[in-house]
Enzyme design. Structure first.
Site, short mmCIF file in Angstrom:
data_model
loop_
_atom_site.label_atom_id
_atom_site.label_comp_id
_atom_site.label_asym_id
_atom_site.label_seq_id
_atom_site.Cartn_x
_atom_site.Cartn_y
_atom_site.Cartn_z
N PHE A 36 0.82 -1.21 0.00
CA PHE A 36 0.00 0.00 0.00
C PHE A 36 0.85 1.27 0.00
O PHE A 36 0.60 2.20 -0.77
CB PHE A 36 -0.93 0.00 1.22
CG PHE A 36 -2.03 -1.02 1.12
CD1 PHE A 36 -3.05 -0.87 0.20
CD2 PHE A 36 -2.05 -2.13 1.94
CE1 PHE A 36 -4.07 -1.81 0.10
CE2 PHE A 36 -3.06 -3.07 1.86
CZ PHE A 36 -4.07 -2.91 0.93
N GLU A 55 -11.05 -13.07 12.46
CA GLU A 55 -11.65 -13.38 11.17
C GLU A 55 -11.38 -14.83 10.77
O GLU A 55 -12.28 -15.52 10.26
CB GLU A 55 -11.11 -12.40 10.12
CG GLU A 55 -11.65 -10.99 10.32
CD GLU A 55 -10.88 -9.91 9.58
OE1 GLU A 55 -11.36 -8.76 9.55
OE2 GLU A 55 -9.80 -10.22 9.03
#
Length: 430
Positions: free
Chosen positions: A18, A175
């Site tokens: 990123f 998750e």
């Protein structure tokens, strides 16, 4: 403008994540020649990496080739390779093949790796999740556990194959645990003859007092309850003290488990050590307010590798939005240098925290607005689809999620690779 212009100042960007990619794209019209170096040929949307590991998505759904992303940016050249050392005095970055790249400006954005807190021997038994290779290997490990249990005649050994441990109660651990519980109880229902996958035990282990410690305490408690509703056993306050091929030790209790996943900590890329500057305890580089390296204003550090404090003294979190902001800031700082102007200090804008727990379950904290359950889950879905790169990826992910929602099936449930030492790996007979 061409990346081959030798009269232009040369920016070397190490890392196509990123921070590196956002800096590169922000400099599309700058009078620079840019070389982007990465050991992979793709940019990875890491927030959805666990979905590849749990067979919800395929690898191309959350990744895109760097050359494709930057195909129209003529001032960029891409080098596939791994940088092994940086010489700040000579202004060179040396690749594994021995070639050196000379730079006028450097952005080091190589991210982080797994941290086992001095117990590196645990890595072979408890893999982490940082790359597509990690995700595919973890998917193989998770799915094979059910296959091994199906073929096992020994009840104790079968139970060990159906004992899953996720070490680390941050967003990745939460998750993974929630999704794995859904796979065992819904996706694999009626697909085995000798085992009931729903009897699999999924345990999420957090050494601290609560899961999702970066969230407000009430949301953390709601996340715990939602995990337990999915069938996850949540263990907090007791650390894992040993991991080996047969299982793990939780406090004073040894648990037989053949499937352990590490999601407990990260350490900065070791490449930072070659800068010759002081590092923090996690190996990150404490940077100047403009994200440059102390004593080397031509070198910038971004993403998980940078140790940056916010105005209130708290650290900037190692999340994708922070890395993107750092990348864009570095681009502005370099443009200011080219114009002979001072660079402004970096200011992180916190857009909040999101974490999904499972089907119709998530938690969201955005500037005091706290959501949980179904509404938070829809918000999480929309945010992650929006930030994916490329229309194709967004469409494919939406279709896969819609199919999984209505059918409980996971489209990428394919076991790849082969067992080390298998007959197919043996040389042919003479």
């Amino acid at each position: 403008m061409s990346a081959a212009r030798p009269d232009r100042p040369h920016l070397v960007v190490i890392g196509g994540g990123f921070a590196g990619l956002w800096a590169t794209r922000a400099l599309a019209w700058s009078p620079l020649r840019i070389t982007l170096v990465d050991r992979s040929n793709h940019h990875l949307f890491q927030p959805l990496l666990y979905q590849v590991a749990t067979a919800g998505l395929s690898a191309p759904d959350i990744a895109a080739p760097l050359r494709h992303i930057l195909r129209r940016q003529r001032n960029v050249g891409i080098r596939l390779g791994e940088v092994e050392a940086i010489d700040p005095q000579a202004r060179t970055a040396t690749l594994a093949d021995g070639k050196a790249l000379h730079y006028d400006y450097l952005l080091l954005a190589t991210g982080a790796t797994h941290a086992y807190f001095g117990n590196e021997q645990w890595a072979q038994h408890a893999p982490g999740l940082k790359s597509l290779d990690d995700a595919l290997e973890l998917r193989r490990k998770l799915l094979l556990a059910f296959e091994r249990a199906e073929a096992c005649d020994d009840p104790a050994e079968r139970a060990a194959w159906l004992e899953f441990a996720i070490v680390g109660g941050g967003p990745t651990g939460v998750e993974l645990a929630g999704t794995l519980a859904e796979i065992a109880r819904h996706t694999l229902r009626d697909q085995f003859r000798n085992i009931n996958p729903a009897t699999a035990r999924v345990r999420l282990i957090e050494a601290g007092p609560r899961v999702l410690a970066s969230f407000p305490e009430d949301l953390s408690e709601k996340a715990r309850r939602q995990l337990e509703k999915l069938g996850v056993e949540v263990s907090t306050g007791v650390p894992v003290t040993d991991i080996n091929a047969g299982g793990y030790r939780l406090g004073d209790t040894y648990v037989h488990s053949r499937t352990i996943v590490w999601a407990a900590g990260v350490a900065a890329s070791p490449l930072a050590r070659s800068l010759g500057v002081p590092l923090d305890r996690a190996g990150r580089v404490p940077v100047e307010p403009d994200l440059s390296v102390p004593g080397h204003p031509e070198i910038f550090v971004g993403g998980d590798l940078a140790a940056v404090e916010q105005a209130d003294g708290s650290p900037v979190p190692g999340v994708a939005p922070a890395a993107k902001q750092m990348g864009r800031h570095v681009a502005r700082a370099i443009q200011a240098r080219l114009q002979g102007a001072p660079a402004r200090p970096f200011r992180y804008r916190d857009f909040g925290n999101l974490a999904t727990i499972g089907r119709m379950a998530a938690v969201v904290d955005i500037h005091g607005i706290r959501l949980s359950g179904v509404l938070a889950w829809w918000f999480w879905l929309a945010a992650h689809v929006f930030f994916l790169i490329g229309f194709r990826n967004r469409l494919v992910v939406l279709l896969n999620w819609a199919w999984a929602y209505w059918s409980y099936q996971r489209a990428a449930r394919i076991i790849l690779g082969r067992e080390p030492g298998s007959a197919r790996d043996a040389p042919p007979p003479p």
